[in-house]
Design an enzyme around this catalytic site. Sequence first.
Site, PDB file in Angstrom:
ATOM      1  N   ASN A  53       0.839  -1.192   0.000  1.00 55.93           N
ATOM      2  CA  ASN A  53       0.000   0.000   0.000  1.00 55.93           C
ATOM      3  C   ASN A  53       0.880   1.252   0.000  1.00 55.93           C
ATOM      4  O   ASN A  53       1.295   1.731   1.045  1.00 55.93           O
ATOM      5  CB  ASN A  53      -0.917  -0.026   1.233  1.00 55.93           C
ATOM      6  CG  ASN A  53      -1.957   1.067   1.186  1.00 55.93           C
ATOM      7  OD1 ASN A  53      -2.020   1.839   0.231  1.00 55.93           O
ATOM      8  ND2 ASN A  53      -2.790   1.128   2.214  1.00 55.93           N
TER       9      ASN A  53
ATOM     10  N   ASN B 218      -5.661   6.484  -1.114  1.00 52.46           N
ATOM     11  CA  ASN B 218      -6.583   6.021  -2.167  1.00 52.46           C
ATOM     12  C   ASN B 218      -7.256   4.695  -1.818  1.00 52.46           C
ATOM     13  O   ASN B 218      -7.898   4.082  -2.663  1.00 52.46           O
ATOM     14  CB  ASN B 218      -5.843   5.910  -3.515  1.00 52.46           C
ATOM     15  CG  ASN B 218      -4.773   4.812  -3.503  1.00 52.46           C
ATOM     16  OD1 ASN B 218      -4.682   4.018  -2.563  1.00 52.46           O
ATOM     17  ND2 ASN B 218      -3.951   4.780  -4.541  1.00 52.46           N
ATOM     18  N   ASP B 219      -7.119   4.249  -0.569  1.00 48.34           N
ATOM     19  CA  ASP B 219      -7.693   2.951  -0.210  1.00 48.34           C
ATOM     20  C   ASP B 219      -9.205   2.928  -0.418  1.00 48.34           C
ATOM     21  O   ASP B 219      -9.771   1.939  -0.871  1.00 48.34           O
ATOM     22  CB  ASP B 219      -7.382   2.600   1.255  1.00 48.34           C
ATOM     23  CG  ASP B 219      -5.890   2.369   1.489  1.00 48.34           C
ATOM     24  OD1 ASP B 219      -5.119   2.535   0.524  1.00 48.34           O
ATOM     25  OD2 ASP B 219      -5.523   2.030   2.616  1.00 48.34           O
TER      26      ASP B 219
ATOM     27  N   GLY C  21      -6.212  -2.269  -0.064  1.00 48.64           N
ATOM     28  CA  GLY C  21      -5.535  -0.976  -0.170  1.00 48.64           C
ATOM     29  C   GLY C  21      -4.209  -0.981  -0.910  1.00 48.64           C
ATOM     30  O   GLY C  21      -3.604   0.075  -1.122  1.00 48.64           O
TER      31      GLY C  21
ATOM     32  N   ASP D  68      -1.627  -0.941  -4.026  1.00 51.75           N
ATOM     33  CA  ASP D  68      -1.788  -0.095  -5.216  1.00 51.75           C
ATOM     34  C   ASP D  68      -0.514  -0.052  -6.062  1.00 51.75           C
ATOM     35  O   ASP D  68       0.512  -0.661  -5.716  1.00 51.75           O
ATOM     36  CB  ASP D  68      -2.213   1.321  -4.804  1.00 51.75           C
ATOM     37  CG  ASP D  68      -1.353   1.872  -3.663  1.00 51.75           C
ATOM     38  OD1 ASP D  68      -0.138   1.610  -3.677  1.00 51.75           O
ATOM     39  OD2 ASP D  68      -1.895   2.542  -2.762  1.00 51.75           O
TER      40      ASP D  68
ATOM     41  N   ASP E 196      -6.406 -13.710 -20.176  1.00 52.93           N
ATOM     42  CA  ASP E 196      -7.219 -14.468 -19.230  1.00 52.93           C
ATOM     43  C   ASP E 196      -8.099 -15.478 -19.974  1.00 52.93           C
ATOM     44  O   ASP E 196      -8.559 -15.209 -21.084  1.00 52.93           O
ATOM     45  CB  ASP E 196      -8.097 -13.471 -18.455  1.00 52.93           C
ATOM     46  CG  ASP E 196      -8.880 -14.125 -17.339  1.00 52.93           C
ATOM     47  OD1 ASP E 196      -8.260 -14.783 -16.487  1.00 52.93           O
ATOM     48  OD2 ASP E 196     -10.123 -13.982 -17.305  1.00 52.93           O
TER      49      ASP E 196
ATOM     50  N   GLU F  37      -3.895 -18.061 -20.746  1.00 50.50           N
ATOM     51  CA  GLU F  37      -4.230 -18.959 -19.635  1.00 50.50           C
ATOM     52  C   GLU F  37      -5.069 -20.108 -20.191  1.00 50.50           C
ATOM     53  O   GLU F  37      -6.245 -19.939 -20.475  1.00 50.50           O
ATOM     54  CB  GLU F  37      -5.018 -18.213 -18.556  1.00 50.50           C
ATOM     55  CG  GLU F  37      -5.370 -19.115 -17.377  1.00 50.50           C
ATOM     56  CD  GLU F  37      -6.574 -18.631 -16.575  1.00 50.50           C
ATOM     57  OE1 GLU F  37      -6.676 -19.012 -15.407  1.00 50.50           O
ATOM     58  OE2 GLU F  37      -7.408 -17.884 -17.117  1.00 50.50           O
TER      59      GLU F  37
HETATM   60 CA    CA Z   1      -3.739   2.378  -1.309  1.00 52.68          CA
END
Ligand code: CA
Length: 624
Positions: free
Chosen positions: A147, A152-153, A172, A174, A339, A368
């Site tokens: 984090n 920005n959480d 959280g 980033d 994906d 994948e």
């Molecule tokens: Ca954050």
Amino acid sequence: MQAIIQMPFKALRLTVLFTSLIIAGIQAQDIRLSRIEPPFWWTGMNDPGLQLLVYGDNIGLTTPRITSQEVTVSSFTRVRNDNYLFIELSINGKAEPVTLRIDFLYKDSVLFSRPYELEQRRPGSADRRGFSSSDVIYLLMPDRFANGDPGNDSVAGMAEQRDRSNPDGRHGGDLQGVTDHLNYLADLGITALWMNPFLENNNPKYSYHGYAITDFYRTDPRLGTNEMFVSLVEACHRKGIKVIMDQILNHASIQHPFMQDPPDESWVHQHPEFTRSNFRASTIMDPYTSQYDRDRMLNGWFDHHMPDLNQKDPLLLRYLIQNSIWWIEYANLDGIRLDTQPYPDGDATAAWSSALFMEYPFFNVVGEAWMQQESMTAYFQKDTPNPDGYNSGIPTVTDFPLYYALNRSFNEKEGWDEGLARIYLLRAQDYLYGDPDKKLLFCDNHDLNRFYSGIGEDMNAYRMGLTYIMTSPGIPMIYYGTEILTTGFESQGHGFIRTDFPGGWQEDAVNCFIVAGRTESQNEAFDFLQKLLSWRKTNPAIHSGKMIHFVPEDGIYVFFRESEDATVMVIFNNNDSQKMVTTERFAECMNGCTSALDPITGERINDVGTIRVSAKSATILELQ
Ligand code: CA
């Protein structure tokens, strides 16, 4: 593939609400423009065409116009939903970067105009080299690594806020957190970074994993901004680390504006009631498959909140292709991880890869392909000679069969097809692949048991598994935390195999990013991997050398990697006791060498006629 979330059954059938307004009844003020995608583009691309998706109230009732010598509107398409207009541009190959003006005409007069940028491509952009067998990839989940910006959480207006106590919540982590720890990653010795998706996932629950996208052109604000992602790529490149972006062609979030207000019913596979995919990719190559099963596989939804996109719709497919190219060009990517490769329409996947490689011939994509069998995995790789003629164009595929073998072989008794023979027999099937040197090798990932747990927290098996993926042909990948013996079983829930990296949060009591914060066994694991990766980095025999292996005997499996001027011998001993290995039967690969160096321990062997290997071990020897 990602979290399968069980929610109470509720038919979430998408219905296109068509504005049945008659053109004559629409006033000019009822027409708006909300966005244009891609948000900008470049001159000098190999494909002179560009499709713009234009979205806004009743925008489909307008007629687009561009007055330019070098860029023309070659066509435009109105769809059933008047809130969309698709404009096809043709860009002259000699066009200079320019700000175009797009006029939107209604009732023969210009209603409004919008600027549209055609930028200059990066120099050498088309010649970028994708990740390869000379790399070691590190996979991390951005919400769970570090984090870097607690501010920005939680972001106002986003449907899910931080809840670190919830294993399935947002924690959280980033992009800033990743940027802050690039020295750690470089020190470990990885050369490529793959992050689980970082694009906006504005969903009420389970939004942390990133696989239910609500905006294909925007970094999730809880992870950062597009500009921060570009800065992260630049910082990685300065440290010799390539960046691989996780992209999804198969589905989007049901919260995506295009799903809430679809251009046309044809963009999403419709079912009378919620219909989940049967996840049976075998139906794609099975000669006896029923159409029912195959349709269920390809057209069923991945989950309630992940509508299955219909890539057979040409406007949608073009949208997805351009989105991928936009991110490569914009962020200067070195690769894409695709994906759920078997789930989108196969021809659409091939068209997607063909378009990418037309712009970037030396790029790489890893698909994948989550299958249990080598034959079914190989089907999805580029140039595999499939009986039905299918060629995905995807150069690299994930080797799940090897993953399953590595999690079993070192903890079972040797048998005809068990123990080390399990790995030997898998490798013997490499003839099936278009290019076995391009397989992605791994011991675990974000959907699987943590390797250390899967092997019963056995340090010997840990060393054997990681030595195997780092020395045998292919592109090795390690999952964040593997270097510090992180544990977790998939059966506990996905949150438990995607735990926060200790030390990534200011409030963490333990910091495993530093030597002093790690336990003795964690440092043992870290140091082992660091030595292995450092040695691998400059070893051409491991990057591209020929492989020759010998049938396992008495719990001993030996293979060689040979380049022009180097020979590496790797010995696996699956016995519970030390063994003396006589090398007579390996003479064809010994090249008359008499001594050897173990690059991990630094030990020198002066007579390679008989080599002592410890119980449950993997030994790397540079023959001299
Ligand atoms: Ca954050």
